[in-house]
Design an enzyme around this catalytic site. Sequence first.
Site, PDB file in Angstrom:
ATOM      1  CG  ASP A   1      43.053  28.905  47.142  1.00  0.00           C
ATOM      2  OD1 ASP A   1      43.311  28.662  45.959  1.00  0.00           O
ATOM      3  OD2 ASP A   1      42.010  29.465  47.519  1.00  0.00           O
TER       4      ASP A   1
ATOM      5  CD  GLU B   1      45.785  29.569  43.179  1.00  0.00           C
ATOM      6  OE1 GLU B   1      45.110  29.395  42.160  1.00  0.00           O
ATOM      7  OE2 GLU B   1      45.305  30.015  44.242  1.00  0.00           O
TER       8      GLU B   1
END
Length: 676
Positions: A404, A433
Amino acid sequence: MPPLSASDATPALTPIAASLRYDSRLAEFKQPFGAQPAKTWVEFQISALPGVDKLELVIERRRVEGNEDVVAYAEEARVPLHKTAGAAGRERWKARHRFGGPGVYGYYFVATIGGQRYLVQNNADPIHWTKEKGSMGPATVAAMPAGLDAKDPFAIRRFRQTIFASDFIVPDYARDLVYYYVFPERFRNGDKSNDPQVGQAKYQDHGIERHPRWLDRPYKPGSGDGSDAVYNNDFFGGDLAGLIDKLDDLRELGANALYLTPVFQAASNHKYDTGDYRRVDPAFGTNADFERLTREAARRGIRVIPDTSLNHVGADSPYFNRFGNFPAGGAFDNGKPNPASPYASWFKFDLSKAKPDDQYAAWIGIKDLPELDKSSKAFRDYAFGKEGVMQYWLDRGAAGWRMDVAPWVPDDFWRAWRVAVKKHRPDALTIAETWFDASKFFLGDTFDGTMNYIFRNAVLDYAAGGDAQRAYANLELLRESYPPQALFASMTLLSSHDQPRALFHFGVRDDSPPGKVADGKRRLLLAMFFQMTYPGAPTIYYGDEVGVGGGEDPYNRAPYPWADEGGQPDLALRGQVQRLVALRRSQPVLRHGSLTAPLWLDEHVIVLLRQDGKRNAIVAMNNATEPMRVEIALPAALRGEAFIDAMAPGAPMKAADNGKLIVEIAPLSGRALIGD
C-alpha cells in the site's frame, strides 16, 4: 496514419529551428529503444535543415520523492552532437552516451542557430496522475525562454530514460496471471458465526453498524441513508470462508491469482488501519483459515497475493492504542505518549502540541492512521527482519505482496525490504501501489510491478469513446519507460476500491435506463478485451464481471450480488468475460508477446502487433458506435502469413499483394487475429 502527438512548435520559430526533428521511439533517432540495463550505450540523432551551429545533449538524473512531492533533476553530462551528411537536403547530428548505474534519467537537446538557442524537448501530452507532461516520441521545439531556470523540473519537458540493474528479473509466472481482486468484507459471508456484532464490536471509541441485508447499499455518513456519522464502521460479514467457498467460481472464470485487500486485524471495514500484522481479523476468520485459503487456492492453480501497509497502522491498535481498547503498552495509550512502549520508536511525536491528536504524525493528516517512522530499526526488524511479518505470511502460503501507498515510503526502506523478501522466497511477487509513472520503482531494487492506474485511466477513457490517439499516448509512455519485465508483471486494472467502478465511468447509475446499462456493459467488454490482449496481468475487480457498478467510496465497495442472497448477477455478461479470459489464457502470444508502436492509430481504431518467437497476433479495437474498416501495412515478414480470428474463427485472412491487410471491426469491440 496520424502522428501519435502533434508538434507544439510555434510560428515564431525560424524555419531552421522548426526543422529540428527527434523521435525517441524511432530507431533512426535513438537506439536502442526504451528502458535499458546499466552501462548501456545509447545513440542519439537529430535531423535538421542546414544552418544549425551547435547541438548539445543534456543528461540529468531524476529524483522523485513521496507522492511526487519532490520532482528534481541534477545535471550529469553535456554531450556535443556531431554533424554528418543527411539526405533530402537535411543534415544529421549524432551523439553517444553511456548511462551509468540504475536510475531514471532526464534528457533534452539545446540547439544554437544564428546566436539563438532552442530547446528540443518532450511534447506536452498530459499523463494520468503524473505531474510531468510528455508522452515521449516526437519532440517539440521551443525558443529557449529568457531567464530559464533549468532546475525547475517543469520549465523543461525532459525525455526520460530508465536504466535498470542488469540482474533485474521478476517471477516468470507474473505475465501469465489473471487477477481476481477482492475487498473481502463485501465478497461473500461464508461463516456467519464470526460476523461483527452491534453492541460487542467497537470501532475506535464508537460502536459499529451491521447491515441487516447482504444487498444493502454501503452506508455513507451525511447522505441521509439513516447511518451514523462515522465512516468505515458498517459491516456486511464477508470473510475468508466465503472466499474459500467460491474458489471454484474463480477458477471457472479463469482467474489464477487472488489479490486481497488487507485481511489482518483492524477496526475498520477496509482494514488498512492495521491492528495486528500477525493475526487475521476475527471477523474474517483465523490464521488457519488463511492457510486453508492459500492451500485450497493452490489446489486450483490460484496464487494468493495479500495487501498491507508498512507506512501506517491504526490508531486503534495495540501498537498505538489511542483509545485504550487494548492492554497498556501502546505508544500512545489512551491519548498519552508512552516512552516505555516497545513500539515507541515506531512513531514520531511532537509533545509541544497541546491536543493529543496534534502530538503525532499521521499519514496525510488522517488521525486514524498514525504514520510509522520507516527509519526505525525496531519497526524494520518487525516488518521484514528475521522472522518478520513479510516472511510469516509467505510461509503460510502467500505468493507475494502488494504494498500500500508505496510512494510515501522511503526508497531505502523498499530496497532493504526487497532483499529480505526475495532472500526468503525468490519467486515472491512484489507489487507497488503507485498511480503515477512508476519507473523509479523498476530499477531492480524495489518492486517487480505496479497497479497500473495509468493503464486504467487510458483504457477507460478510450472505451468511453475518447480520442484513441490521446489515450494511447499514455500507454506508449509506459512501453518506453518501463522495463518489459516490469510492464508485463504489472496489474492492468479497470476498477478498484479507491476509484469509481468501470461501469460508473461509462455513465451507468442506479437509475439508468436499460439502454444506458447495455451500452455501459458493451464498453466494459471493450475495456476488458483491451486488458486481455495487452501486456500485463489483467485484474478483475470483484463483481465487475456480473455488472456491479458504483461511484466514489463507499459505493465502489458494494457487496457481490449473489443470487442466493437475492441478487441478480448478470450471468450473460460473466460468460462473455469468461470467454475473454479464456482467449488470453489460450494464446501465449497475448501474454508473452512483444509490443511495438501501433500498426494503426486514429481517433477510434487501435491496431497492435504482438510477437512471441514465430507466433504473431494482430489486435484491433474500435471504440466508435459504427463499424470501422482499416487497411494495415504489415511488416514484410508477415505478408505471407494467414491470420485466424480467435474469437470468431472463419476463413484465414492474408495481406494483399501490396502487403496491405484489410481489417473490419464491429462497433465497440475488438478482434484478435492469430497467425496460423
